[in-house]
Design an enzyme around this catalytic site. Sequence first.
Site, PDB file in Angstrom:
ATOM      1  N   LYS A 169      42.779  48.014  28.938  1.00  0.00           N
ATOM      2  CA  LYS A 169      42.942  47.228  30.183  1.00  0.00           C
ATOM      3  C   LYS A 169      43.411  48.056  31.428  1.00  0.00           C
ATOM      4  CE  LYS A 169      45.947  45.201  32.263  1.00  0.00           C
ATOM      5  NZ  LYS A 169      45.563  45.254  33.913  1.00  0.00           N
ATOM      6  N   THR A 222      58.621  52.277  35.199  1.00  0.00           N
ATOM      7  CA  THR A 222      59.888  52.022  33.819  1.00  0.00           C
ATOM      8  C   THR A 222      60.302  50.663  33.674  1.00  0.00           C
ATOM      9  OG1 THR A 222      60.775  54.362  34.582  1.00  0.00           O
ATOM     10  CG2 THR A 222      62.412  52.800  33.355  1.00  0.00           C
ATOM     11  N   GLY A 225      57.512  49.370  31.486  1.00  0.00           N
ATOM     12  CA  GLY A 225      57.622  49.918  30.128  1.00  0.00           C
ATOM     13  C   GLY A 225      58.725  49.366  29.453  1.00  0.00           C
ATOM     14  N   GLU A 242      54.460  56.620  29.473  1.00  0.00           N
ATOM     15  CA  GLU A 242      54.783  57.472  30.540  1.00  0.00           C
ATOM     16  C   GLU A 242      54.992  56.863  31.956  1.00  0.00           C
ATOM     17  OE1 GLU A 242      54.302  59.641  33.521  1.00  0.00           O
ATOM     18  OE2 GLU A 242      52.365  60.187  33.255  1.00  0.00           O
ATOM     19  N   CYS A 276      52.425  60.961  38.949  1.00  0.00           N
ATOM     20  CA  CYS A 276      53.486  60.640  38.602  1.00  0.00           C
ATOM     21  C   CYS A 276      54.437  62.008  38.411  1.00  0.00           C
ATOM     22  CB  CYS A 276      53.391  60.413  36.939  1.00  0.00           C
ATOM     23  SG  CYS A 276      52.508  58.839  36.908  1.00  0.00           S
ATOM     24  N   GLU A 373      61.724  56.573  43.669  1.00  0.00           N
ATOM     25  CA  GLU A 373      60.309  57.512  43.515  1.00  0.00           C
ATOM     26  C   GLU A 373      59.471  56.831  44.656  1.00  0.00           C
ATOM     27  OE1 GLU A 373      56.752  58.543  40.182  1.00  0.00           O
ATOM     28  OE2 GLU A 373      57.972  56.600  40.057  1.00  0.00           O
TER      29      GLU A 373
END
Length: 469
Positions: A169, A222, A225, A242, A276, A373
């Site tokens: 996806k 994150t 994740g 990742e 990233c 980030e």
Amino acid sequence: MSAPVPIVDGKPLQTATTFPVINPATGRAFIDCPLTSLDDLEAAVLAARRAFPGWSATPADTRAAAIAAIADAVEAEKEVLGRLLSSEQGKPARTAAMGEMNAAIMWMRATAKLRPAVETIRDDESGTVQVHRLPLGVVGSITPWNHPVLIAVWHIMPALLAGNTVVIKPSSCTPLSTLRLVEIANAHLPAGVLNVVTGEGDMGRAICAHPCIDKIVFTGSTPTGRTIMASGAANLKRLTLELGGNDAAIVLPDADVDAIAQKIFLKAFNNSGQTCAALKRLYVHESLHDALAGRLAEHAHASVMGPGDDPASEYGPVQNKAQFDFVCGLAEDALAKGGRFLAGGAPLDRDGYFFPLSILVDVTDGMRVVDEEQFGPILPIIRYTDAEDALARANAGENGLGGSVWSSDIAGATALARRLICGNVWVNDHSVISPDAPFGGAKQSGIGTEFGLHGLDEYMQLQTVRVPR
């Protein structure tokens, strides 16, 4: 222009509904993409499950030949596919988009050369003990919007080489180039081996929770994740995650500003900072701070930002409105807390999601622009006086994807880099990756490894075989 369509069980999928795809250079939709349903996902998973026995029994050399053939087919269409990538992602077609296409082709060919290892642990009078590697089953892949073709290749090709089947996806922000990649690939694969569905969060959550998907590979934030990890617990899914990175670089006082300034600039602003492992926090010794910051600002002022279809463009827009608003918020917060922009610092007054390449000084740890980030075109430069303090600050925080040390003393820089708590470190460089070397994050930057034989192992189950004499 018509959109590529999803492929399930080797056949184009007709969907009842569509969703708009936004060109980030204009902020307006330029095409409608087919939207798949949860029933379509069920069909894709069943097709992958049916295809798995035959594909997993296919010799590795045959699977590798299919991947090599896909690489050749993508190369034949790379100009068209690169322009499609540029339209949906925003990166300049002539340079960055074509660079991504070339990297994807190179990565496919390198992956096709890998072979799962068979290890002999013992071979004596009592018998043999060997470690073999078996494919896992159906792999679910969820890819992000920053490098949609290249990251899809990173997910799909080792999974296929290992003997798995795949349901992918792509991000709903950049679905088109991945759909076309899967269309091209299916001409060289048995039906059901590689399937693609589209959608947003609901589709991603359904993939992660699906009991007939054996592994999830995900590149993204994150928080997402963590959600994927929780969703996969029901059937103990294997995971490769990742996740976020807030990579720090430390410039030591013996560094040569003239030698490193341009390289640091390029490593921070590749893909307009939307990478990233881009350099995202720059700690510079006080003796070099002003000189290096000034040089970086000169590079930023000289850079050309514009739409991807303009041959003069060197850098493109932020990919989507949500990320654009986030970057604008970081800039406003930095200014409110005493930060000073030597270049950029405010969105451009034009259509689309353009935020200029921005060099920021007079900031430090504890401010949002340093601690969070950015994933956009802002580089905060933090002044320091003691290398041990800089190391401690670089290691602070939850992320640990990459880090670097810049110095004229290679041995000393290497020793300091080894003390960075992250999965990847560089000396006098940053964010360099290759298909033969493992790449993965420490701390909250991920679980598992990609690339090379270490990455291939992530798609396989070890099987220990003991045979007596």
